[in-house]
Design an enzyme around this catalytic site. Structure first.
Site, mmCIF file in Angstrom:
data_model
loop_
_atom_site.group_PDB
_atom_site.id
_atom_site.type_symbol
_atom_site.label_atom_id
_atom_site.label_comp_id
_atom_site.label_asym_id
_atom_site.label_seq_id
_atom_site.Cartn_x
_atom_site.Cartn_y
_atom_site.Cartn_z
ATOM 1 N N MET A 29 0.823 -1.207 0.000
ATOM 2 C CA MET A 29 0.000 0.000 0.000
ATOM 3 C C MET A 29 0.861 1.264 0.000
ATOM 4 O O MET A 29 0.586 2.230 0.717
ATOM 5 C CB MET A 29 -0.947 -0.005 1.197
ATOM 6 C CG MET A 29 -1.984 -1.111 1.179
ATOM 7 S SD MET A 29 -3.067 -1.104 -0.274
ATOM 8 C CE MET A 29 -3.914 0.452 -0.060
ATOM 9 N N HIS A 66 4.534 5.288 1.960
ATOM 10 C CA HIS A 66 3.308 4.553 2.278
ATOM 11 C C HIS A 66 2.098 5.469 2.164
ATOM 12 O O HIS A 66 2.138 6.644 2.530
ATOM 13 C CB HIS A 66 3.383 3.967 3.689
ATOM 14 C CG HIS A 66 2.444 2.824 3.906
ATOM 15 N ND1 HIS A 66 1.102 3.016 4.189
ATOM 16 C CD2 HIS A 66 2.633 1.483 3.824
ATOM 17 C CE1 HIS A 66 0.517 1.832 4.296
ATOM 18 N NE2 HIS A 66 1.426 0.884 4.082
ATOM 19 N N HIS A 67 0.996 4.913 1.640
ATOM 20 C CA HIS A 67 -0.208 5.706 1.411
ATOM 21 C C HIS A 67 -0.829 6.210 2.714
ATOM 22 O O HIS A 67 -1.635 7.153 2.701
ATOM 23 C CB HIS A 67 -1.236 4.872 0.643
ATOM 24 C CG HIS A 67 -2.079 5.670 -0.303
ATOM 25 N ND1 HIS A 67 -2.432 6.985 -0.070
ATOM 26 C CD2 HIS A 67 -2.654 5.350 -1.489
ATOM 27 C CE1 HIS A 67 -3.183 7.425 -1.062
ATOM 28 N NE2 HIS A 67 -3.331 6.468 -1.944
ATOM 29 N N SER A 68 -0.482 5.615 3.844
ATOM 30 C CA SER A 68 -0.980 6.129 5.127
ATOM 31 C C SER A 68 -0.338 7.465 5.480
ATOM 32 O O SER A 68 -0.847 8.196 6.330
ATOM 33 C CB SER A 68 -0.702 5.113 6.241
ATOM 34 O OG SER A 68 0.693 4.885 6.370
ATOM 35 N N VAL A 72 0.622 9.860 2.933
ATOM 36 C CA VAL A 72 0.288 10.903 1.963
ATOM 37 C C VAL A 72 -0.796 10.413 1.006
ATOM 38 O O VAL A 72 -0.948 9.216 0.772
ATOM 39 C CB VAL A 72 1.523 11.320 1.123
ATOM 40 C CG1 VAL A 72 2.579 11.982 1.980
ATOM 41 C CG2 VAL A 72 2.103 10.125 0.375
#
Length: 450
Positions: free
Chosen positions: A15, A129-131, A133
């Site tokens: 992710m 990581h998408h958490s 940005v």
């Protein structure tokens, strides 16, 4: 949203999002230019937030804490392409790196400086990581490290820039009580929107029964794009002329984004025909839409609309009209909603897909077939310590049973596509780049421009 990106991650479903930036050597740069650049970058070994934060889990929730054992050699890597150093080798390297999970025991990012590219070029591949940005904030972070001045030197890498102050700290018990009151009020507003939005979703579902071009949350057909995925990725990238696409938008009296979605519809139609796998019903795209009202860079502030890609239509002009109508309808619905209503409508309409992603229990509950994101980019030439940015290509996320992600950005007079897919699920996915070019030709012919 940030927590969700952490919960969704597994070995076959990393992710993280990334960007591939391609630079040309500055005038007069010697053969050791990239090695010297790597040495200077490695000196920036004290990152700023959020690049100095690692995950900690407390009371069942993830939290960010400062990493007091930061190791720059783990996060920054200097690499070289194998000969002959073509773009093909560069894309293969990015495909392999994007398949690897980030280490949750460390801050969730990596930067790869890549030399050995033909034509006195080098690249920077950065994944986060998408958490940490969303797409808009990732673009803003990347742009902060560049300059419009080709003479400017000693520019630090993206992780060394101090974040803009947003006044998020709590300085007293009064502040804490005030923050809790705002949180409670926000939760009340969220809950109050649910009955009305449930009725709206019911209305949308019923309308879709009468109008085949209208998009509801259970309309997406079963396709080869919606199979189980592996952890292996293939990345393909290409630039297309922005002035050509703007002329098409003017000719058809639509937006640039409508033209892009129609291009994607054509490319997917041709690809599925080549695989003997085109469904009768049109493919549905999930299109993220930014809700960010400030110039902040951290976290995720996004909603989603569903767009009919018209893959059941052969004629390019008619396909574009269907795409335009579906996007306009979704935007008109959101224009009448508050931010809380938009977020809750997104959550309710995406709940079946989210449930399936988390549990795998309802594979037939499908709101969309593919993700297509358009992230605005800079309009002027940019430089990094004298090296001109030639192109930047987004590298996004592939989800289980959503094996393709088509993300694009703009830079100067170019629209730059980055396609990421499960390598096993979608063979020869790179053909989509040729079909995208073909779609521009077909639309120009339909518009009488050629």
């Amino acid at each position: 949203m940030d927590q969700l990106f952490l919960y969704l991650e597994k070995r076959q479903q990393p992710m993280h999002v990334a960007g591939l930036q391609l630079f040309s050597f500055p005038e007069g740069a010697g053969p050791k230019y990239v090695s010297e650049l790597a040495s200077s970058i490695r000196d920036y070994c004290h990152p700023e937030p959020p690049f100095n934060q690692r995950l900690r889990r407390r009371m069942g929730q993830w939290h960010w804490d400062e990493d007091h054992q930061f190791d720059i050699d783990h996060h920054f890597r200097h690499e070289a392409l194998p000969k002959p150093g073509r773009i093909r080798e560069l894309l293969s390297l990015v495909s392999a790196e994007h398949s690897n999970l980030l280490d949750r025991e460390r801050p969730l990012w990596e930067a790869h400086l890549i030399e050995g590219i033909r034509g006195r070029q080098f690249a920077l591949y950065t994944k986060v990581h998408h958490s940490m940005v969303d797409g808009i904030s990732a673009m803003r972070m990347g742009m902060r490290a560049l300059s419009p001045d080709p003479q400017e030197r000693d520019l630090p890498p993206v992780w060394a820039y101090k974040p803009k102050k947003r006044g998020r700290g709590l300085s007293s018990p009064v502040d804490a009580v005030s923050s809790l009151a705002r949180l409670t009020a926000g939760a009340s507003r969220q809950i109050a929107t649910v009955p009305a939005l449930a009725r709206e979703i019911y209305r949308v579902t019923q309308k879709a029964k009468d109008d085949p071009d209208f998009v509801s949350i259970f309309q997406a057909p079963d396709t080869i794009l919606n199979q189980c995925i592996t952890g292996s990725r293939r990345f393909a990238a290409q630039s297309y002329s922005l002035p050509r696409l703007k002329k098409l938008a003017a000719a058809f009296n639509c937006t640039l984004n409508d033209v892009v979605l129609s291009m994607c519809g054509h490319a997917l139609r041709e690809y599925l025909i080549s695989q003997n796998a085109l469904p009768n019903a049109p493919l549905i795209a999930m299109v993220p839409m930014s809700l960010r009202k400030d110039d902040s860079a951290g976290g995720n502030q996004i909603a989603m609309i569903l767009a009919n890609l018209g893959t059941h239509i052969c004629d390019p002009a008619n396909r574009l009209r269907v795409v335009q109508a579906s996007v306009r309808e979704a935007k008109q619905r959101f224009a009448q909603m508050s931010p809380e209503e938009i977020l809750n409508f997104t959550a309710l309409s995406m709940a079946p897909t989210g449930l399936n992603l988390l549990t795998g229990l309802a594979p037939k509950w499908r709101a969309f077939n593919v993700i297509i994101s358009n992230v605005p980019g800079p309009k002027e030439p940019l430089y990094w310590n004298g090296a001109q940015l030639q192109g930047q290509y987004p590298v996004s996320v592939v989800l289980d049973r959503i094996a393709l992600n088509m993300t694009l950005t703009s830079y100067r007079d170019q629209i730059e596509f980055g396609l990421i897919a499960c390598r096993r699920t979608l063979p020869s996915m790179q053909r989509l780049l040729d079909y995208l070019e073909q779609s521009i030709d077909d639309l120009e012919i339909a518009a009488g421009l050629r």
